[in-house]
Design a protein around this motif. Structure first.
Motif, PDB file in Angstrom:
ATOM      1  N   UNK A 135       5.233  16.089  32.672  1.00  0.00           N
ATOM      2  CA  UNK A 135       5.848  14.944  33.333  1.00  0.00           C
ATOM      3  C   UNK A 135       5.076  13.659  33.037  1.00  0.00           C
ATOM      4  N   UNK A 136       3.757  13.742  33.037  1.00  0.00           N
ATOM      5  CA  UNK A 136       2.927  12.557  32.821  1.00  0.00           C
ATOM      6  C   UNK A 136       3.203  11.932  31.457  1.00  0.00           C
ATOM      7  N   UNK A 137       3.243  12.758  30.420  1.00  0.00           N
ATOM      8  CA  UNK A 137       3.520  12.246  29.071  1.00  0.00           C
ATOM      9  C   UNK A 137       4.963  11.755  28.971  1.00  0.00           C
ATOM     10  N   UNK A 138       5.874  12.488  29.591  1.00  0.00           N
ATOM     11  CA  UNK A 138       7.275  12.092  29.568  1.00  0.00           C
ATOM     12  C   UNK A 138       7.509  10.711  30.150  1.00  0.00           C
ATOM     13  N   UNK A 139       6.812  10.410  31.247  1.00  0.00           N
ATOM     14  CA  UNK A 139       6.941   9.092  31.873  1.00  0.00           C
ATOM     15  C   UNK A 139       6.472   7.994  30.921  1.00  0.00           C
ATOM     16  N   UNK A 140       5.350   8.242  30.233  1.00  0.00           N
ATOM     17  CA  UNK A 140       4.846   7.255  29.286  1.00  0.00           C
ATOM     18  C   UNK A 140       5.812   7.055  28.124  1.00  0.00           C
ATOM     19  N   UNK A 141       6.410   8.137  27.649  1.00  0.00           N
ATOM     20  CA  UNK A 141       7.373   8.026  26.552  1.00  0.00           C
ATOM     21  C   UNK A 141       8.620   7.267  26.983  1.00  0.00           C
ATOM     22  N   UNK A 142       9.062   7.489  28.214  1.00  0.00           N
ATOM     23  CA  UNK A 142      10.229   6.770  28.715  1.00  0.00           C
ATOM     24  C   UNK A 142       9.942   5.275  28.822  1.00  0.00           C
ATOM     25  N   UNK A 143       8.737   4.939  29.251  1.00  0.00           N
ATOM     26  CA  UNK A 143       8.348   3.529  29.309  1.00  0.00           C
ATOM     27  C   UNK A 143       8.404   2.893  27.916  1.00  0.00           C
ATOM     28  N   UNK A 144       7.857   3.605  26.948  1.00  0.00           N
ATOM     29  CA  UNK A 144       7.849   3.087  25.584  1.00  0.00           C
ATOM     30  C   UNK A 144       9.241   2.981  24.991  1.00  0.00           C
ATOM     31  N   UNK A 145      10.099   3.949  25.313  1.00  0.00           N
ATOM     32  CA  UNK A 145      11.460   3.948  24.783  1.00  0.00           C
ATOM     33  C   UNK A 145      12.293   2.807  25.338  1.00  0.00           C
ATOM     34  N   UNK A 146      11.901   2.294  26.494  1.00  0.00           N
ATOM     35  CA  UNK A 146      12.650   1.198  27.116  1.00  0.00           C
ATOM     36  C   UNK A 146      12.613  -0.060  26.269  1.00  0.00           C
ATOM     37  N   UNK A 147      11.551  -0.275  25.511  1.00  0.00           N
ATOM     38  CA  UNK A 147      11.419  -1.498  24.714  1.00  0.00           C
ATOM     39  C   UNK A 147      12.476  -1.595  23.623  1.00  0.00           C
ATOM     40  N   UNK A 148      12.937  -0.448  23.136  1.00  0.00           N
ATOM     41  CA  UNK A 148      13.988  -0.450  22.122  1.00  0.00           C
ATOM     42  C   UNK A 148      15.284   0.161  22.663  1.00  0.00           C
ATOM     43  N   UNK A 149      15.347   0.332  23.967  1.00  0.00           N
ATOM     44  CA  UNK A 149      16.540   0.801  24.695  1.00  0.00           C
ATOM     45  C   UNK A 149      17.132   2.054  24.050  1.00  0.00           C
ATOM     46  N   UNK A 150      16.289   3.071  23.922  1.00  0.00           N
ATOM     47  CA  UNK A 150      16.730   4.325  23.336  1.00  0.00           C
ATOM     48  C   UNK A 150      17.413   5.211  24.379  1.00  0.00           C
ATOM     49  N   UNK A 151      18.277   6.071  23.908  1.00  0.00           N
ATOM     50  CA  UNK A 151      18.772   7.165  24.726  1.00  0.00           C
ATOM     51  C   UNK A 151      17.652   8.200  24.788  1.00  0.00           C
ATOM     52  N   UNK A 152      17.350   8.725  25.974  1.00  0.00           N
ATOM     53  CA  UNK A 152      16.255   9.686  26.091  1.00  0.00           C
ATOM     54  C   UNK A 152      16.732  10.962  26.780  1.00  0.00           C
ATOM     55  N   UNK A 153      16.101  12.067  26.412  1.00  0.00           N
ATOM     56  CA  UNK A 153      16.263  13.344  27.105  1.00  0.00           C
ATOM     57  C   UNK A 153      14.866  13.906  27.304  1.00  0.00           C
ATOM     58  N   UNK A 154      14.523  14.221  28.541  1.00  0.00           N
ATOM     59  CA  UNK A 154      13.180  14.667  28.874  1.00  0.00           C
ATOM     60  C   UNK A 154      13.230  15.973  29.654  1.00  0.00           C
ATOM     61  N   UNK A 155      12.670  17.023  29.093  1.00  0.00           N
ATOM     62  CA  UNK A 155      12.523  18.285  29.834  1.00  0.00           C
ATOM     63  C   UNK A 155      11.053  18.378  30.178  1.00  0.00           C
ATOM     64  N   UNK A 156      10.739  18.162  31.460  1.00  0.00           N
ATOM     65  CA  UNK A 156       9.360  17.942  31.873  1.00  0.00           C
ATOM     66  C   UNK A 156       8.837  19.070  32.753  1.00  0.00           C
ATOM     67  N   UNK A 157       7.833  18.766  33.580  1.00  0.00           N
ATOM     68  CA  UNK A 157       7.142  19.805  34.337  1.00  0.00           C
ATOM     69  C   UNK A 157       7.998  20.488  35.390  1.00  0.00           C
ATOM     70  N   UNK A 158       7.532  21.644  35.819  1.00  0.00           N
ATOM     71  CA  UNK A 158       8.227  22.394  36.858  1.00  0.00           C
ATOM     72  C   UNK A 158       7.242  23.003  37.840  1.00  0.00           C
TER      73      UNK A 158
END
Length: 477
Positions: free
Chosen positions: A224-247
């Protein structure tokens, strides 16, 4: 070697890194150490290839994926053995993973022929409204070490079926499995640039993905921690994202459940891959009226599980991926004991004369409470804490973790209760009397901080498509 634009090539830096067997610490192989420049070349290749791949007919994409699946079958034994060598899981589990990986390719070979659009009633007689489904574009896929084959095919098969081009960045601990999968793609006749493989430093490669406007979708499986950072970075180029994170999966056993079935299910869910899966059981909630009986039977069976090298056919529990994982689970056990928990099976590190890896006994902690760290933190290891509960309402409230919502399990023979539980558990995946619900044709993914988007089935294909709305004005006779 990297695989870029249909060719195996060294990295620009000409550097490489070594992969070690987590059980023995012996060298397994080497892979090229790619960097930003390599990643940019892979993205550029994918961008060019996308222009022609997206125009392939459904039949052509389907035929390629069927050939790809056949090439994976030819290599199935080698892929399974490589998985065990790289990340340690027992060979029979690796074989199961390869079969799952192939099933995703088989499924999307057929799903490629089922991408439909719509016509919509217009608001005026001189208009026609159409909705087309089009591939999103270049996809960057970052995959984890714990399922190094299935997590790649679960991403690239629907991407290719949709008409996308892909750049894959596998986990640095398990790149050799990815290499074998790309050898299968190459042998299947993959057009140049449609799928590319880049290995190397995670942060540099991921940052390059996120900075690129050519990459239109980022798909990631990991913490989840890495996924959140990747989502933040993806926002700059407004990418579509799919994240399967922690459980942090709860496993609920009611008093009317079949005890033997529930215990066997708990063992299969919790101790598969030494507990190193995002959907494995983390918290076992047992009705207080059967808690002692459940604990005794559970402990009896867990003590029989064999620990060792995954290549040994008798091994049930392989090594942990690294010493950091061992330190974390040791810390959770010590915390639980300090807060009143009792270890009724396992609880210790295991050392072998001929192996230097990190091995830990499959462990059961009785008298677990919600104050313990193990009740709050995701556990990526072979520890099973047993909590008790008195009522359905109580266990639902405790099971619905404030942060995680990936998978949950419930054992009951009461049909009405089963319906209530699947409705009230706040998880993307719920197994009712089923400890292994994952399958190629069903959606896999979580809610809350466990991720966004789904993989598998028609839902996974939709993640790689975007809708194009066309309104057409026509002349009337």
């Amino acid at each position: 070697m990297l695989y870029i634009n249909g060719e195996w090539t060294p990295s620009v830096s000409n550097k490489s890194f070594t992969i070690y067997n987590p059980a023995t610490k012996e060298k397994v192989g080497e892979m090229a150490y790619g960097n930003k420049e390599d990643t940019e070349m892979a993205i550029s290749s994918a961008e060019q290839a996308f222009k022609t791949w997206k125009r392939k007919t459904a039949g052509e994409k389907s035929a390629f994926l069927k050939t790809f699946a056949d090439q994976l079958r030819v290599r199935a034994e080698d892929i399974a053995r490589t998985i065990t060598l790289e990340m340690g899981k027992p060979l029979r589990e690796s074989i199961g993973e390869v079969n799952l990986a192939i099933s995703y390719v088989d499924w999307y070979a057929e799903e490629a022929k089922r991408i439909y659009g719509d016509t919509i009633p217009a608001s005026s007689i001189d208009k026609r409204i159409f909705v087309f489904q089009e591939p999103v574009g270049v996809v960057a896929a970052i995959t984890p070490w714990n399922f190094p084959a299935a997590m790649i095919t679960r991403k690239i098969a629907p991407a290719l079926a949709a008409g996308c081009a892909v750049v894959v960045k596998p986990a640095s601990a398990t790149p050799l499995t990815a290499k074998l999968i790309f050898e299968a793609l190459d042998a299947a006749g993959l057009p140049k640039g449609v799928a590319n493989l880049v290995t190397g430093p995670s942060q540099e490669i991921a940052s390059t993905f996120n900075e690129s406007f050519a990459v239109r979708k980022l798909t990631f499986t990991g913490s989840t921690e890495v996924g959140i950072e990747l989502m933040r970075g993806a926002a700059d180029t407004v990418k579509k994202v799919a994240m399967e994170l922690g459980g942090h999966a709860p496993y609920i056993v009611f008093e009317d459940a079949d005890l033997e079935t529930a215990v066997d299910g708990a063992i299969a869910s919790k101790f598969r891959n030494a507990g190193q899966t995002c959907v494995c059981t983390n918290r076992i909630y047992v009705h207080q009226s059967i808690a002692d009986e459940f604990g005794q039977l559970f402990a009896k069976k867990v003590r029989k599980l064999a620990i060792g090298n995954g290549l040994d056919e008798n091994t049930d529990i392989g090594p942990l991926i690294n010493r950091e994982s061992l330190s974390k689970i040791s810390s959770q056990i010590n915390d639980a004991i300090n807060l009143g928990g009792k270890v009724i099976a396992g609880g210790k590190e295991v050392k072998f004369e001929q192996m230097e890896g990190c091995f830990f006994e499959p462990t059961i902690i009785n008298y677990a409470t919600d104050e313990m760290n193990i009740a709050k933190e995701e556990t990526f290891g072979p520890i099973a804490p047993i909590f008790t509960f008195q009522s359905e309402a109580e266990v639902v409230e405790r099971a619905n973790h404030f942060q995680y919502g990936l998978a949950a399990y419930c054992y009951t023979n009461d049909f009405s209760r089963a319906i209530r539980m699947m409705e009230n558990l706040e998880y993307g995946i719920v197994g009712i009397n089923d400890e292994m619900p994952t399958t190629a044709q069903a959606p896999f993914g979580g809610v809350k901080a466990s991720g966004v988007g789904r993989e598998g089935g028609k839902y996974g294909l939709q993640e790689y498509l975007v809708e194009k709305y066309v309104s057409m004005k026509i002349k009337q006779n």
